[in-house]
Motif scaffolding. Sequence first.
Motif, PDB file in Angstrom:
ATOM      1  N   ASP A 121      42.921  37.345  43.705  1.00  0.00           N
ATOM      2  CA  ASP A 121      42.936  38.579  44.480  1.00  0.00           C
ATOM      3  C   ASP A 121      42.251  38.375  45.824  1.00  0.00           C
ATOM      4  OD1 ASP A 121      39.913  39.947  43.330  1.00  0.00           O
ATOM      5  OD2 ASP A 121      40.906  38.234  42.416  1.00  0.00           O
ATOM      6  N   GLU A 123      40.408  40.321  47.629  1.00  0.00           N
ATOM      7  CA  GLU A 123      39.017  40.778  47.724  1.00  0.00           C
ATOM      8  C   GLU A 123      38.052  39.666  47.337  1.00  0.00           C
ATOM      9  OE1 GLU A 123      36.047  44.101  45.684  1.00  0.00           O
ATOM     10  OE2 GLU A 123      38.206  44.128  45.277  1.00  0.00           O
ATOM     11  N   THR A 139      39.482  42.052  41.309  1.00  0.00           N
ATOM     12  CA  THR A 139      40.527  42.312  40.315  1.00  0.00           C
ATOM     13  C   THR A 139      40.744  41.037  39.518  1.00  0.00           C
ATOM     14  OG1 THR A 139      41.530  43.702  42.023  1.00  0.00           O
ATOM     15  CG2 THR A 139      42.810  43.335  40.011  1.00  0.00           C
ATOM     16  N   TRP A 141      41.646  40.327  36.480  1.00  0.00           N
ATOM     17  CA  TRP A 141      42.552  40.202  35.336  1.00  0.00           C
ATOM     18  C   TRP A 141      43.793  39.376  35.627  1.00  0.00           C
ATOM     19  CZ3 TRP A 141      47.293  42.461  36.266  1.00  0.00           C
ATOM     20  CH2 TRP A 141      47.348  43.467  37.236  1.00  0.00           C
ATOM     21  N   ARG A 143      43.581  36.832  37.955  1.00  0.00           N
ATOM     22  CA  ARG A 143      43.025  35.688  38.684  1.00  0.00           C
ATOM     23  C   ARG A 143      43.159  34.418  37.844  1.00  0.00           C
ATOM     24  NH1 ARG A 143      37.182  37.062  39.942  1.00  0.00           N
ATOM     25  NH2 ARG A 143      38.235  38.745  41.050  1.00  0.00           N
ATOM     26  N   THR A 186      46.004  43.719  46.419  1.00  0.00           N
ATOM     27  CA  THR A 186      46.278  44.818  45.499  1.00  0.00           C
ATOM     28  C   THR A 186      46.319  46.128  46.277  1.00  0.00           C
ATOM     29  OG1 THR A 186      45.090  43.624  43.774  1.00  0.00           O
ATOM     30  CG2 THR A 186      45.506  45.954  43.399  1.00  0.00           C
ATOM     31  N   LEU A 189      46.279  50.258  41.766  1.00  0.00           N
ATOM     32  CA  LEU A 189      46.135  49.884  40.368  1.00  0.00           C
ATOM     33  C   LEU A 189      46.339  51.118  39.505  1.00  0.00           C
ATOM     34  CD1 LEU A 189      42.986  47.559  40.509  1.00  0.00           C
ATOM     35  CD2 LEU A 189      45.363  46.877  40.214  1.00  0.00           C
TER      36      LEU A 189
END
Length: 205
Positions: A121, A123, A139, A141, A143, A186, A189
Amino acid sequence: MVDPTSFSPPPIKKNNPWLIGCLVVAGIAAVALVAFLALVMFVAKHEEDAKTPTQRAAEKVATMQQNQAEEASRLAPIFAAGKNAQARFAAIASAVTATSDLMRMPCPHVDGEPLEFAPVDAEFMMRFHGAIPPDVSGTPWFRHKAFTRLADELTSHYADPENDAYAAINADRDLAEVGRIAVIHTLSLKEPGFYPVSTDGLIKA
Protein backbone atom coordinates in the motif's frame (compact mmCIF):
# COMPACT_ATOMS: atom_id res chain seq x y z
CA MET A 1 65.77 -85.79 30.86
CA VAL A 2 65.23 -82.10 31.55
CA ASP A 3 67.07 -79.62 29.42
CA PRO A 4 69.05 -77.42 31.85
CA THR A 5 68.93 -74.49 29.43
CA SER A 6 65.18 -74.18 30.02
CA PHE A 7 65.92 -72.92 33.57
CA SER A 8 68.35 -70.21 32.45
CA PRO A 9 67.31 -66.60 33.35
CA PRO A 10 66.01 -64.32 30.53
CA PRO A 11 68.54 -62.03 28.87
CA ILE A 12 68.96 -58.62 30.47
CA LYS A 13 67.53 -55.77 28.34
CA LYS A 14 69.89 -52.91 27.75
CA ASN A 15 68.56 -49.34 28.14
CA ASN A 16 68.54 -47.17 25.01
CA PRO A 17 70.89 -44.27 25.68
CA TRP A 18 69.23 -42.14 22.96
CA LEU A 19 65.81 -42.45 24.63
CA ILE A 20 67.23 -41.51 28.01
CA GLY A 21 69.00 -38.55 26.46
CA CYS A 22 65.81 -37.31 24.78
CA LEU A 23 63.87 -37.53 28.03
CA VAL A 24 66.56 -35.59 29.87
CA VAL A 25 66.60 -32.88 27.19
CA ALA A 26 62.79 -32.64 27.25
CA GLY A 27 62.80 -32.28 31.03
CA ILE A 28 65.43 -29.55 30.92
CA ALA A 29 63.47 -27.72 28.20
CA ALA A 30 60.27 -27.85 30.27
CA VAL A 31 62.02 -26.50 33.34
CA ALA A 32 63.63 -23.74 31.24
CA LEU A 33 60.26 -22.77 29.75
CA VAL A 34 58.61 -22.52 33.17
CA ALA A 35 61.52 -20.45 34.45
CA PHE A 36 61.32 -18.14 31.43
CA LEU A 37 57.58 -17.58 31.85
CA ALA A 38 58.05 -16.89 35.54
CA LEU A 39 60.77 -14.36 34.72
CA VAL A 40 58.57 -12.63 32.13
CA MET A 41 55.69 -12.37 34.61
CA PHE A 42 58.03 -11.03 37.29
CA VAL A 43 59.46 -8.37 34.97
CA ALA A 44 55.98 -7.36 33.74
CA LYS A 45 54.68 -7.04 37.30
CA HIS A 46 57.74 -5.07 38.31
CA GLU A 47 57.25 -2.68 35.38
CA GLU A 48 53.53 -2.32 36.15
CA ASP A 49 54.23 -1.56 39.81
CA ALA A 50 56.79 1.03 38.78
CA LYS A 51 54.28 3.02 36.68
CA THR A 52 52.91 6.26 38.04
CA PRO A 53 49.15 6.96 38.17
CA THR A 54 49.61 9.42 35.30
CA GLN A 55 51.22 6.75 33.13
CA ARG A 56 48.43 4.28 33.92
CA ALA A 57 45.77 6.89 33.05
CA ALA A 58 47.53 7.70 29.77
CA GLU A 59 47.73 4.01 28.84
CA LYS A 60 44.03 3.58 29.64
CA VAL A 61 43.12 6.50 27.39
CA ALA A 62 45.34 5.17 24.59
CA THR A 63 43.76 1.72 24.87
CA MET A 64 40.27 3.23 24.79
CA GLN A 65 41.09 5.30 21.73
CA GLN A 66 42.53 2.26 19.96
CA ASN A 67 39.40 0.22 20.74
CA GLN A 68 37.19 3.04 19.48
CA ALA A 69 39.21 3.30 16.27
CA GLU A 70 38.97 -0.46 15.69
CA GLU A 71 35.22 -0.39 16.37
CA ALA A 72 34.75 2.54 13.98
CA SER A 73 36.71 0.68 11.32
CA ARG A 74 34.49 -2.39 11.80
CA LEU A 75 31.25 -0.40 11.66
CA ALA A 76 32.17 1.84 8.70
CA PRO A 77 31.28 -0.66 5.92
CA ILE A 78 28.11 -1.72 7.78
CA PHE A 79 26.90 1.86 8.14
CA ALA A 80 27.80 2.61 4.51
CA ALA A 81 25.81 -0.39 3.25
CA GLY A 82 22.85 0.54 5.46
CA LYS A 83 22.97 4.12 4.23
CA ASN A 84 23.00 3.00 0.60
CA ALA A 85 20.04 0.70 1.24
CA GLN A 86 18.09 3.48 2.90
CA ALA A 87 18.88 5.79 -0.03
CA ARG A 88 17.30 3.25 -2.37
CA PHE A 89 14.22 3.06 -0.14
CA ALA A 90 13.96 6.86 -0.14
CA ALA A 91 14.18 6.93 -3.94
CA ILE A 92 11.33 4.41 -4.21
CA ALA A 93 9.24 6.30 -1.67
CA SER A 94 9.82 9.58 -3.49
CA ALA A 95 8.63 8.00 -6.73
CA VAL A 96 5.27 7.13 -5.15
CA THR A 97 2.93 9.92 -6.23
CA ALA A 98 0.07 11.31 -4.23
CA THR A 99 -3.39 9.91 -4.91
CA SER A 100 -4.49 13.18 -6.52
CA ASP A 101 -1.69 12.89 -9.09
CA LEU A 102 -2.51 9.37 -10.24
CA MET A 103 -2.88 8.71 -13.95
CA ARG A 104 -4.40 5.65 -15.60
CA MET A 105 -1.97 3.56 -17.59
CA PRO A 106 -1.84 -0.06 -18.76
CA CYS A 107 -0.03 -2.62 -16.68
CA PRO A 108 3.48 -3.33 -18.04
CA HIS A 109 3.82 -6.46 -20.14
CA VAL A 110 6.70 -8.46 -21.53
CA ASP A 111 6.01 -10.37 -24.75
CA GLY A 112 2.30 -10.15 -24.11
CA GLU A 113 2.56 -11.68 -20.63
CA PRO A 114 1.74 -9.62 -17.53
CA LEU A 115 4.57 -9.06 -15.07
CA GLU A 116 4.41 -10.28 -11.50
CA PHE A 117 4.43 -7.65 -8.78
CA ALA A 118 4.67 -7.73 -5.00
CA PRO A 119 1.84 -5.50 -3.75
CA VAL A 120 2.25 -2.86 -1.05
CA ASP A 121 0.00 0.00 0.00
CA ALA A 122 1.16 3.52 -0.86
CA GLU A 123 0.69 4.79 2.70
CA PHE A 124 3.24 2.29 3.97
CA MET A 125 5.65 2.69 1.06
CA MET A 126 5.78 6.47 1.35
CA ARG A 127 7.05 6.13 4.91
CA PHE A 128 10.24 4.54 3.58
CA HIS A 129 11.45 8.03 2.68
CA GLY A 130 12.79 8.58 6.19
CA ALA A 131 13.42 5.07 7.48
CA ILE A 132 11.97 1.57 7.47
CA PRO A 133 8.50 1.77 9.05
CA PRO A 134 8.69 -0.06 12.39
CA ASP A 135 5.05 -1.20 12.29
CA VAL A 136 2.39 -2.58 9.98
CA SER A 137 0.15 0.49 9.87
CA GLY A 138 -1.70 1.38 6.70
CA THR A 139 -3.52 -1.32 4.79
CA PRO A 140 -1.52 -4.46 5.55
CA TRP A 141 -4.06 -7.06 4.48
CA PHE A 142 -3.00 -7.03 0.82
CA ARG A 143 0.67 -6.26 1.51
CA HIS A 144 3.28 -8.77 0.37
CA LYS A 145 4.75 -10.79 3.22
CA ALA A 146 8.24 -9.40 2.55
CA PHE A 147 7.12 -6.01 3.81
CA THR A 148 5.73 -7.53 6.98
CA ARG A 149 9.11 -9.13 7.63
CA LEU A 150 10.72 -5.69 7.49
CA ALA A 151 8.71 -4.51 10.48
CA ASP A 152 9.42 -7.76 12.30
CA GLU A 153 13.14 -7.24 11.66
CA LEU A 154 13.06 -3.90 13.46
CA THR A 155 11.06 -5.12 16.45
CA SER A 156 13.23 -8.20 16.96
CA HIS A 157 16.13 -6.23 18.49
CA TYR A 158 16.78 -3.13 20.55
CA ALA A 159 17.28 0.25 18.94
CA ASP A 160 20.90 0.68 17.94
CA PRO A 161 22.62 2.27 14.90
CA GLU A 162 24.32 -1.01 14.00
CA ASN A 163 21.08 -2.99 14.31
CA ASP A 164 19.24 -0.38 12.23
CA ALA A 165 21.91 -0.62 9.54
CA TYR A 166 21.63 -4.40 9.47
CA ALA A 167 17.84 -4.09 9.28
CA ALA A 168 18.16 -1.82 6.23
CA ILE A 169 20.66 -4.20 4.61
CA ASN A 170 18.38 -7.20 5.21
CA ALA A 171 15.35 -5.29 3.97
CA ASP A 172 17.22 -4.30 0.82
CA ARG A 173 18.10 -7.94 0.22
CA ASP A 174 14.54 -9.13 0.83
CA LEU A 175 13.03 -6.56 -1.53
CA ALA A 176 15.64 -7.39 -4.17
CA GLU A 177 14.53 -11.02 -3.98
CA VAL A 178 10.88 -9.92 -4.29
CA GLY A 179 11.60 -8.13 -7.56
CA ARG A 180 9.01 -5.70 -8.90
CA ILE A 181 6.79 -3.83 -6.48
CA ALA A 182 3.24 -2.68 -7.18
CA VAL A 183 2.34 0.32 -5.01
CA ILE A 184 -1.42 0.36 -4.51
CA HIS A 185 -3.33 3.53 -3.69
CA THR A 186 -6.41 2.69 -1.68
CA LEU A 187 -9.24 5.03 -2.64
CA SER A 188 -11.89 3.46 -0.43
CA LEU A 189 -12.30 0.50 1.87
CA LYS A 190 -15.56 -1.30 2.53
CA GLU A 191 -16.43 -3.98 5.03
CA PRO A 192 -17.31 -7.37 3.47
CA GLY A 193 -21.04 -7.42 2.71
CA PHE A 194 -23.52 -10.16 3.60
CA TYR A 195 -26.09 -11.14 1.00
CA PRO A 196 -29.64 -11.20 2.41
CA VAL A 197 -31.38 -14.55 2.13
CA SER A 198 -35.16 -14.90 1.68
CA THR A 199 -37.36 -17.35 3.55
CA ASP A 200 -37.18 -19.81 0.66
CA GLY A 201 -33.38 -19.98 0.93
CA LEU A 202 -32.69 -18.02 -2.25
CA ILE A 203 -30.30 -15.08 -2.31
CA LYS A 204 -32.07 -11.84 -3.00
CA ALA A 205 -30.86 -9.81 -5.94
